[in-house]
Design an enzyme around this catalytic site. Structure first.
Site, PDB file in Angstrom:
ATOM      1  N   GLY A  17       0.660  -1.205   0.131  1.00  0.00           N
ATOM      2  CA  GLY A  17      -0.112  -0.007  -0.014  1.00  0.00           C
ATOM      3  C   GLY A  17       0.826   1.088   0.016  1.00  0.00           C
ATOM      4  O   GLY A  17       0.238   2.252   0.684  1.00  0.00           O
ATOM      5  N   SER A  18       1.996   1.276  -0.471  1.00  0.00           N
ATOM      6  CA  SER A  18       2.915   2.463  -0.614  1.00  0.00           C
ATOM      7  C   SER A  18       2.032   3.578  -1.448  1.00  0.00           C
ATOM      8  O   SER A  18       1.805   4.911  -1.235  1.00  0.00           O
ATOM      9  CB  SER A  18       4.446   2.421  -1.186  1.00  0.00           C
ATOM     10  N   GLU A  29       5.424   6.521  -9.397  1.00  0.00           N
ATOM     11  CA  GLU A  29       4.117   6.353  -9.083  1.00  0.00           C
ATOM     12  C   GLU A  29       3.599   6.957  -7.944  1.00  0.00           C
ATOM     13  O   GLU A  29       2.298   7.525  -8.036  1.00  0.00           O
ATOM     14  CB  GLU A  29       3.918   4.634  -8.663  1.00  0.00           C
ATOM     15  N   THR A  76     -11.831   0.034 -17.360  1.00  0.00           N
ATOM     16  CA  THR A  76     -12.835  -0.444 -18.296  1.00  0.00           C
ATOM     17  C   THR A  76     -12.935  -1.818 -18.248  1.00  0.00           C
ATOM     18  O   THR A  76     -12.032  -2.652 -17.572  1.00  0.00           O
ATOM     19  CB  THR A  76     -12.736   0.079 -19.797  1.00  0.00           C
ATOM     20  N   ARG A  84     -15.911 -15.523  -9.095  1.00  0.00           N
ATOM     21  CA  ARG A  84     -15.768 -14.160  -8.910  1.00  0.00           C
ATOM     22  C   ARG A  84     -16.829 -13.285  -8.643  1.00  0.00           C
ATOM     23  O   ARG A  84     -16.793 -12.115  -8.092  1.00  0.00           O
ATOM     24  CB  ARG A  84     -15.100 -13.676 -10.356  1.00  0.00           C
ATOM     25  N   HIS A 143      -0.803   1.472 -13.243  1.00  0.00           N
ATOM     26  CA  HIS A 143      -0.264  -0.064 -13.644  1.00  0.00           C
ATOM     27  C   HIS A 143       1.123   0.287 -13.893  1.00  0.00           C
ATOM     28  O   HIS A 143       1.762   1.574 -14.349  1.00  0.00           O
ATOM     29  CB  HIS A 143      -0.942  -0.149 -15.090  1.00  0.00           C
TER      30      HIS A 143
HETATM   31  C1  GAR Z   1       2.763  -0.830  -7.699  1.00  0.00           C
HETATM   32  O1  GAR Z   1       3.861  -0.932  -8.538  1.00  0.00           O
HETATM   33  C2  GAR Z   1       1.495  -0.863  -8.731  1.00  0.00           C
HETATM   34  O2  GAR Z   1       1.658  -0.347  -9.931  1.00  0.00           O
HETATM   35  C3  GAR Z   1       1.345  -2.327  -8.950  1.00  0.00           C
HETATM   36  O3  GAR Z   1       1.772  -2.967  -7.877  1.00  0.00           O
HETATM   37  C4  GAR Z   1       2.581  -2.238  -7.000  1.00  0.00           C
HETATM   38  C5  GAR Z   1       1.719  -1.921  -5.589  1.00  0.00           C
HETATM   39  O4  GAR Z   1       2.537  -1.414  -4.774  1.00  0.00           O
HETATM   40  N1  GAR Z   1       0.334  -2.655  -9.706  1.00  0.00           N
HETATM   41  C6  GAR Z   1       0.108  -3.582 -10.625  1.00  0.00           C
HETATM   42  O5  GAR Z   1       0.931  -4.459 -10.849  1.00  0.00           O
HETATM   43  C7  GAR Z   1      -1.522  -3.883 -10.920  1.00  0.00           C
HETATM   44  N2  GAR Z   1      -1.569  -4.933 -11.857  1.00  0.00           N
HETATM   45  P1  GAR Z   1       1.977  -0.638  -3.256  1.00  0.00           P
HETATM   46  O6  GAR Z   1       1.013  -1.731  -2.567  1.00  0.00           O
HETATM   47  O7  GAR Z   1       3.127  -0.295  -2.374  1.00  0.00           O
HETATM   48  O8  GAR Z   1       1.195   0.534  -3.673  1.00  0.00           O
END
Ligand code: GAR
Length: 196
Positions: free
Chosen positions: A12-13, A174, A141, A65, A109
């Site tokens: 969750g950063s 990000e 989407t 799902r 992403h």
């Molecule tokens: C991030 O790099 C995000 O872009 C990626 O997972 C990581 C989560 O990091 N997301 C994906 O790969 C989605 N398919 P975080 O939990 O530290 O935010």
């Protein structure tokens, strides 16, 4: 202000950066952080920042799902979010879940979409000898990692980069990109945020 729920699966950063910025004159406020994994490290971080959390574990639902997504929808409903932010949420959502949230759900992403939808984006960028790489925030989407692009940030691929070093450098971008996009989006502006 717009009510924002953040969906996570891990550390969750990105979530932390979104939560930290939603104060003062920001057009949105966090109402819930929800994880599909009870062990997600981000849950404690959200609580430390004073945000309510919920867990909807996907595992009891097995391959169903639709049942998982009904539980997700039910957990979100009492918080009446205006916007959903996926932030390292690692479950694929079916069109049945996406449809009612269309135009109100964002995802980050770790690639320069349309390059490399799906997993292992950093290894794929290295395998293709790309000179630059980065991250994208887009509207969610029905088609995985294909919605309208709301922002991108770029990094140079350096000699000696591994998937891990590249991932770390992209993650740093990000953390800047996602808050910038959410601020604009919550204010009703869908002009893409393009960062160097
Ligand atoms: C991030 O790099 C995000 O872009 C990626 O997972 C990581 C989560 O990091 N997301 C994906 O790969 C989605 N398919 P975080 O939990 O530290 O935010």
């Amino acid at each position: 202000p717009k009510r924002v729920a953040i969906l996570i699966s891990g550390g969750g950063s990105n979530m932390v950066e979104l939560l930290r910025t939603m104060t003062g004159d920001h057009p949105a406020r966090p109402v819930l952080v929800l994880s599909n994994d009870p062990a997600a490290g981000g849950l404690a971080k959200a609580r430390d920042l004073g945000v309510e959390t919920a867990v909807v574990d996907h595992r009891p639902h097995g391959r169903d799902r639709t049942a998982f997504e009904s539980a997700l929808q039910a957990a979100l409903a009492p918080y009446a979010p205006d916007i959903l932010c996926l932030a390292g949420f690692m479950r694929i959502l079916t069109p049945g879940f996406v449809a009612p949230w269309k135009g109100r759900m964002l995802n980050i992403h770790p690639s320069l979409l349309p390059l490399y939808p799906g997993l292992h984006t950093h290894a794929r960028a290295l395998a293709n000898r790309d000179r630059e790489h980065g991250c994208t925030v887009h509207e969610v989407t029905e088609e995985l990692d294909h919605g309208p692009i709301l922002g991108q940030a770029r990094v140079l691929v350096l000699p000696g980069d591994t998937p891990d070093t590249l991932a770390a450098r992209v993650l740093g971008r990000e953390h800047v990109l996602y808050p910038a996009v959410l601020r604009r989006y919550a204010a009703g502006d869908r002009t893409p945020v393009l960062l160097p």
